[in-house]
Enzyme design. Sequence first.
Site, PDB file in Angstrom:
ATOM      1  N   TYR A  51     -46.867  72.099  75.765  1.00 23.56           N
ATOM      2  CA  TYR A  51     -48.232  71.783  76.184  1.00 23.56           C
ATOM      3  C   TYR A  51     -48.260  70.326  76.634  1.00 23.56           C
ATOM      4  O   TYR A  51     -49.008  69.495  76.138  1.00 23.56           O
ATOM      5  CB  TYR A  51     -49.258  72.069  75.076  1.00 23.56           C
ATOM      6  CG  TYR A  51     -50.597  72.472  75.667  1.00 23.56           C
ATOM      7  CD1 TYR A  51     -50.738  73.686  76.331  1.00 23.56           C
ATOM      8  CD2 TYR A  51     -51.696  71.636  75.599  1.00 23.56           C
ATOM      9  CE1 TYR A  51     -51.946  74.058  76.906  1.00 23.56           C
ATOM     10  CE2 TYR A  51     -52.907  71.994  76.184  1.00 23.56           C
ATOM     11  CZ  TYR A  51     -53.022  73.200  76.826  1.00 23.56           C
ATOM     12  OH  TYR A  51     -54.220  73.564  77.402  1.00 23.56           O
ATOM     13  N   LEU A  52     -47.394  70.074  77.596  1.00 28.34           N
ATOM     14  CA  LEU A  52     -47.071  68.694  77.974  1.00 28.34           C
ATOM     15  C   LEU A  52     -48.234  67.976  78.639  1.00 28.34           C
ATOM     16  O   LEU A  52     -49.050  68.590  79.335  1.00 28.34           O
ATOM     17  CB  LEU A  52     -45.861  68.692  78.914  1.00 28.34           C
ATOM     18  CG  LEU A  52     -44.590  69.369  78.379  1.00 28.34           C
ATOM     19  CD1 LEU A  52     -43.458  69.255  79.411  1.00 28.34           C
ATOM     20  CD2 LEU A  52     -44.149  68.786  77.043  1.00 28.34           C
ATOM     21  N   GLY A  55     -48.331  61.697  78.258  1.00 31.02           N
ATOM     22  CA  GLY A  55     -47.547  61.001  77.226  1.00 31.02           C
ATOM     23  C   GLY A  55     -46.121  61.525  77.197  1.00 31.02           C
ATOM     24  O   GLY A  55     -45.143  60.755  77.214  1.00 31.02           O
ATOM     25  N   HIS A  56     -45.983  62.850  77.187  1.00 37.13           N
ATOM     26  CA  HIS A  56     -44.640  63.446  77.251  1.00 37.13           C
ATOM     27  C   HIS A  56     -43.949  63.047  78.564  1.00 37.13           C
ATOM     28  O   HIS A  56     -42.759  62.720  78.580  1.00 37.13           O
ATOM     29  CB  HIS A  56     -44.721  64.975  77.209  1.00 37.13           C
ATOM     30  CG  HIS A  56     -45.337  65.558  75.973  1.00 37.13           C
ATOM     31  ND1 HIS A  56     -46.549  66.196  75.973  1.00 37.13           N
ATOM     32  CD2 HIS A  56     -44.904  65.612  74.694  1.00 37.13           C
ATOM     33  CE1 HIS A  56     -46.837  66.625  74.755  1.00 37.13           C
ATOM     34  NE2 HIS A  56     -45.851  66.283  73.946  1.00 37.13           N
ATOM     35  N   ASP A 169     -46.447  59.021  67.278  1.00 34.53           N
ATOM     36  CA  ASP A 169     -46.068  59.567  65.967  1.00 34.53           C
ATOM     37  C   ASP A 169     -45.195  58.523  65.277  1.00 34.53           C
ATOM     38  O   ASP A 169     -43.970  58.696  65.152  1.00 34.53           O
ATOM     39  CB  ASP A 169     -45.322  60.890  66.156  1.00 34.53           C
ATOM     40  CG  ASP A 169     -46.218  61.933  66.813  1.00 34.53           C
ATOM     41  OD1 ASP A 169     -46.951  62.620  66.102  1.00 34.53           O
ATOM     42  OD2 ASP A 169     -46.201  62.032  68.062  1.00 34.53           O
ATOM     43  N   GLN A 172     -42.946  59.268  62.287  1.00 30.89           N
ATOM     44  CA  GLN A 172     -41.864  60.151  62.753  1.00 30.89           C
ATOM     45  C   GLN A 172     -40.732  59.350  63.403  1.00 30.89           C
ATOM     46  O   GLN A 172     -39.549  59.678  63.226  1.00 30.89           O
ATOM     47  CB  GLN A 172     -42.435  61.159  63.748  1.00 30.89           C
ATOM     48  CG  GLN A 172     -41.413  62.004  64.469  1.00 30.89           C
ATOM     49  CD  GLN A 172     -42.064  63.061  65.324  1.00 30.89           C
ATOM     50  OE1 GLN A 172     -42.564  64.060  64.821  1.00 30.89           O
ATOM     51  NE2 GLN A 172     -42.071  62.860  66.635  1.00 30.89           N
ATOM     52  N   SER A 204     -52.949  63.799  73.374  1.00 27.60           N
ATOM     53  CA  SER A 204     -52.358  64.685  72.378  1.00 27.60           C
ATOM     54  C   SER A 204     -52.588  66.119  72.797  1.00 27.60           C
ATOM     55  O   SER A 204     -53.668  66.452  73.321  1.00 27.60           O
ATOM     56  CB  SER A 204     -53.007  64.440  71.009  1.00 27.60           C
ATOM     57  OG  SER A 204     -52.667  65.485  70.115  1.00 27.60           O
TER      58      SER A 204
END
Length: 303
Positions: A51-52, A55-56, A169, A172, A204
Amino acid sequence: MWRIFAPPEHNHQKSQPMALRLVRTITELQHFADSIRAEGKSIGCVPTMGYLHSGHASLVSASASENNETITTIFVNPTQFAPTEDLSRYPRDFERDYTLAEEAGCTVLFYPDTAEMYPEGYSTSIQISGITEKFEGVFRPTHFSGVATVVTKLLLAAKPHRAYFGQKDYQQTLVVQRLNTDLNIDCNIIVLPTVREDDGLAKSSRNVYLSPTERQDALALWRALTAVGEAVSAGERRRDALNNVCRKILSEIPAGTIDYAAVARASSLDEPEKFTKGDSVVCLIAVRIGTTRLIDNAIFTIQ
Ligand code: AMP
């Protein structure tokens, strides 16, 4: 390895599009990685749950500008979701992801199914102590073990020279750095800044859950981070005072519940009563708005 990414002026992948190769099995991905490495070429890897969004895409295009091949992985990893969490409703759109990844410069899309990643008899998980036990780990006790396990498996499958993660994140990224060092994975872990909407909301995949009113209320996260930054700039060094600045703003969200909102040392997540000049601190936030849980963070240098 930590550094700030300056976007390249020209993305050669965009001006000379290459076919995006779809890989569904670990064996095929490992053979591909071996052949690329044998040619002396470099591999970048961007692990995602799909679900890009932009940000990705920022991670994929950074990888494309720095490596000969960019492997984007799309896997909604069940082991990082608790039974009460949103695994079944996590948003998915493979065709859109394929196009977005290709446009950002991805050359290989690794899209395994759950049986490929966790076949019958699968019994191994990675447990990391210390940094996983605070903040996110308190509210999602099994989450980081799931993340660490799947990231380890993906790095061993893609065999990248560099792997790209978002500061969005933050905890993470510390977990991934830890496992990369402790398990001698020998990959450069690259952390890139959080991409935001124009009004400050961090991009997000989960933002689609927000109603228009909740979407508006969610801006309090960015306002809280900005206010903490202003307090730091004004010379505030006391942890409680900084935490109060943050929580006061978040507590104004009508249907909001604060899981945590706190400043900590950026490197260790330790929480001294007072910071000293030059300390790098991270302000970490997790808030539930209605049924949606949002996380965000920002890093500041104590004045
Ligand atoms: P996810 O698909 O949410 O698991 O995220 C995959 C990767 O993209 C992780 O390294 C995230 O930190 C990163 N990411 C997610 N949102 C953003 C964002 N707004 N800006 C930069 N990176 C992000």
